[in-house]
Scaffold this motif. Structure first.
Motif, PDB file in Angstrom:
ATOM      1  N   UNK A  42       0.850  -1.193   0.000  1.00 24.60           N
ATOM      2  CA  UNK A  42       0.000   0.000   0.000  1.00 24.60           C
ATOM      3  C   UNK A  42       0.885   1.243   0.000  1.00 24.60           C
ATOM      4  N   UNK A  43       0.568   2.175  -0.881  1.00 27.94           N
ATOM      5  CA  UNK A  43       1.359   3.403  -0.959  1.00 27.94           C
ATOM      6  C   UNK A  43       1.200   4.263   0.282  1.00 27.94           C
ATOM      7  N   UNK A  44       0.021   4.211   0.883  1.00 25.26           N
ATOM      8  CA  UNK A  44      -0.247   5.024   2.075  1.00 25.26           C
ATOM      9  C   UNK A  44      -1.030   4.221   3.097  1.00 25.26           C
ATOM     10  N   UNK A  45      -0.782   4.505   4.351  1.00 26.89           N
ATOM     11  CA  UNK A  45      -1.614   4.000   5.437  1.00 26.89           C
ATOM     12  C   UNK A  45      -2.220   5.204   6.158  1.00 26.89           C
ATOM     13  N   UNK A  46      -3.343   4.985   6.809  1.00 36.64           N
ATOM     14  CA  UNK A  46      -4.046   6.056   7.510  1.00 36.64           C
ATOM     15  C   UNK A  46      -3.148   6.635   8.608  1.00 36.64           C
ATOM     16  N   UNK A  52      -5.718  -1.641   0.230  1.00 27.82           N
ATOM     17  CA  UNK A  52      -4.460  -0.967  -0.087  1.00 27.82           C
ATOM     18  C   UNK A  52      -4.700   0.152  -1.093  1.00 27.82           C
ATOM     19  N   UNK A  53      -3.897   1.197  -0.987  1.00 26.28           N
ATOM     20  CA  UNK A  53      -3.930   2.269  -1.985  1.00 26.28           C
ATOM     21  C   UNK A  53      -2.740   2.083  -2.906  1.00 26.28           C
ATOM     22  N   UNK A  54      -3.028   1.829  -4.152  1.00 26.72           N
ATOM     23  CA  UNK A  54      -1.987   1.615  -5.146  1.00 26.72           C
ATOM     24  C   UNK A  54      -2.260   2.477  -6.369  1.00 26.72           C
ATOM     25  N   UNK A  55      -1.350   3.373  -6.675  1.00 25.53           N
ATOM     26  CA  UNK A  55      -1.473   4.235  -7.857  1.00 25.53           C
ATOM     27  C   UNK A  55      -2.825   4.964  -7.874  1.00 25.53           C
ATOM     28  N   UNK A  56      -3.186   5.516  -6.731  1.00 27.69           N
ATOM     29  CA  UNK A  56      -4.399   6.331  -6.561  1.00 27.69           C
ATOM     30  C   UNK A  56      -5.698   5.523  -6.563  1.00 27.69           C
ATOM     31  N   UNK A  57      -5.608   4.203  -6.659  1.00 26.34           N
ATOM     32  CA  UNK A  57      -6.803   3.362  -6.597  1.00 26.34           C
ATOM     33  C   UNK A  57      -6.783   2.532  -5.315  1.00 26.34           C
ATOM     34  N   UNK A  58      -7.973   2.142  -4.847  1.00 27.04           N
ATOM     35  CA  UNK A  58      -8.059   1.243  -3.719  1.00 27.04           C
ATOM     36  C   UNK A  58      -8.282  -0.174  -4.231  1.00 27.04           C
ATOM     37  N   UNK A  59      -7.491  -1.111  -3.712  1.00 26.34           N
ATOM     38  CA  UNK A  59      -7.590  -2.509  -4.110  1.00 26.34           C
ATOM     39  C   UNK A  59      -7.544  -3.381  -2.860  1.00 26.34           C
ATOM     40  N   UNK A  60      -7.958  -4.621  -3.005  1.00 22.07           N
ATOM     41  CA  UNK A  60      -7.881  -5.589  -1.914  1.00 22.07           C
ATOM     42  C   UNK A  60      -6.724  -6.535  -2.193  1.00 22.07           C
TER      43      UNK A  60
END
Length: 320
Positions: free
Chosen positions: A134-138, A286-294
């Protein structure tokens, strides 16, 4: 799926409340009953359950910390502890669990799911931003902005008194906070656990700055790279420069979450509800390349997230 639980575990992070709010309200919108579990896995074992409604999460999106509280549970690491937790979930009729936390929280969730067949979805919440896949976490964005604000204030004093300041930030095993805050704050040197450093090179850079007329310097140190106090002591002894040390500590965990963290947490919370309602399990948002994925928990637990070396190199170039 009729009834789900939500908990926060491990270190708190700004934006956790926004995620809780999203889980509760999206869950209710989808016709689910949502149960809040206080104090993480410890609360799951001790039966600290509270039925959540729309009003339960009113006026919390702007608050730091977590209204559900958080704790680390040694008992949950045991087979018997997890057995007690599962028995409590069955008694409450909770069919699925959404866990907001870091890699330790996900590791516990994965084992729990494997042992008892509990459907679990994870939401990454840690200021360290060290969750793989994930590119970012909360909480990371808020923490970086807190550090940058501190650097800005310290720079005013550093300039006025012509001092060198060493600022120690959080990051036991990961230098993401130090790297991004140091770059954004214009630090002369950034010390992180992932990259070896030389105190002599730091001092050489300070001398170069002095020769071109620079009157102050900022050095950002991740706690896992070195002791800020020790770095400050060495600089003072080797250069004679007026050197001060500031350790930001838990100041970095609290505070109002940024708009970025609020939006990220809200989107992740809503997607977690969609996934668990659909019967998914063992997944992390997870946030990957501005999208949310599982992604599978295995992705978050078996890999190690590495820093972007080009960002580190850029910080060094801009600090010449």
């Amino acid at each position: 799926m009729k009834r789900i639980g939500v908990l926060t575990s491990g270190g708190d992070a700004p934006g956790m409340n926004a995620a809780i709010r999203a889980v509760v309200r999206k869950g209710i919108f989808e016709g689910l009953e949502v149960v809040g579990i206080k104090r993480g896995y410890a609360g799951l074992i001790n039966g600290e359950f509270v039925d959540m409604n729309l009003g339960s999460v009113a006026d919390i999106i702007q608050r730091g910390g977590t209204i559900l509280r958080t704790a680390r549970s040694e008992e949950f690491r045991t087979v018997e502890g997890r057995r007690r937790a599962y028995a409590n979930m069955q008694e409450q009729g909770i069919e699925g669990l959404i866990v907001i936390g870091g890699d330790g929280s996900f590791r516990g969730a994965q084992i729990f799911s494997q042992e008892h067949g509990v459907k679990v979805i994870g939401i990454p919440g840690t200021i360290d931003n060290d969750i793989p896949c994930s590119d970012y976490s909360i909480g990371f964005d808020t923490s970086v902005n807190t550090v940058v604000d501190a650097i800005n204030k310290i720079r005013d004093t550093a300039t006025s008194h012509e001092r060198t300041y060493v600022i120690e930030v959080m990051g036991r095993h990961a230098g993401y906070i130090a790297l991004e805050a140091g770059l954004a704050g214009g630090a002369e040197s950034i010390l992180i656990p992932e990259i070896p450093f030389s105190i002599d090179e730091i001092i050489e850079k300070l001398h170069r700055g002095q020769k071109r007329g620079k009157l102050h310097s900022i050095i950002v140190v991740a706690e896992g790279a070195a002791s800020g106090i020790e770095i400050g002591k060495q600089i003072k002894e080797k250069t004679g420069f007026d050197t001060k040390v500031t350790i930001l500590g838990h100041l970095q965990r609290g505070g109002t979450p940024t708009a970025f963290d609020r939006v990220l947490a809200s989107r992740m919370g809503a997607l977690a509800v969609d996934l668990i309602k659909a019967g998914a399990s063992g997944k992390m948002i997870a946030r990957q390349h501005n999208d949310l994925v599982a992604v599978d928990f295995d992705c978050a637990l078996s890999e190690k997230r590495t820093i972007d070396h080009s960002v580190y190199e850029l910080a060094g170039i801009l600090a010449i």
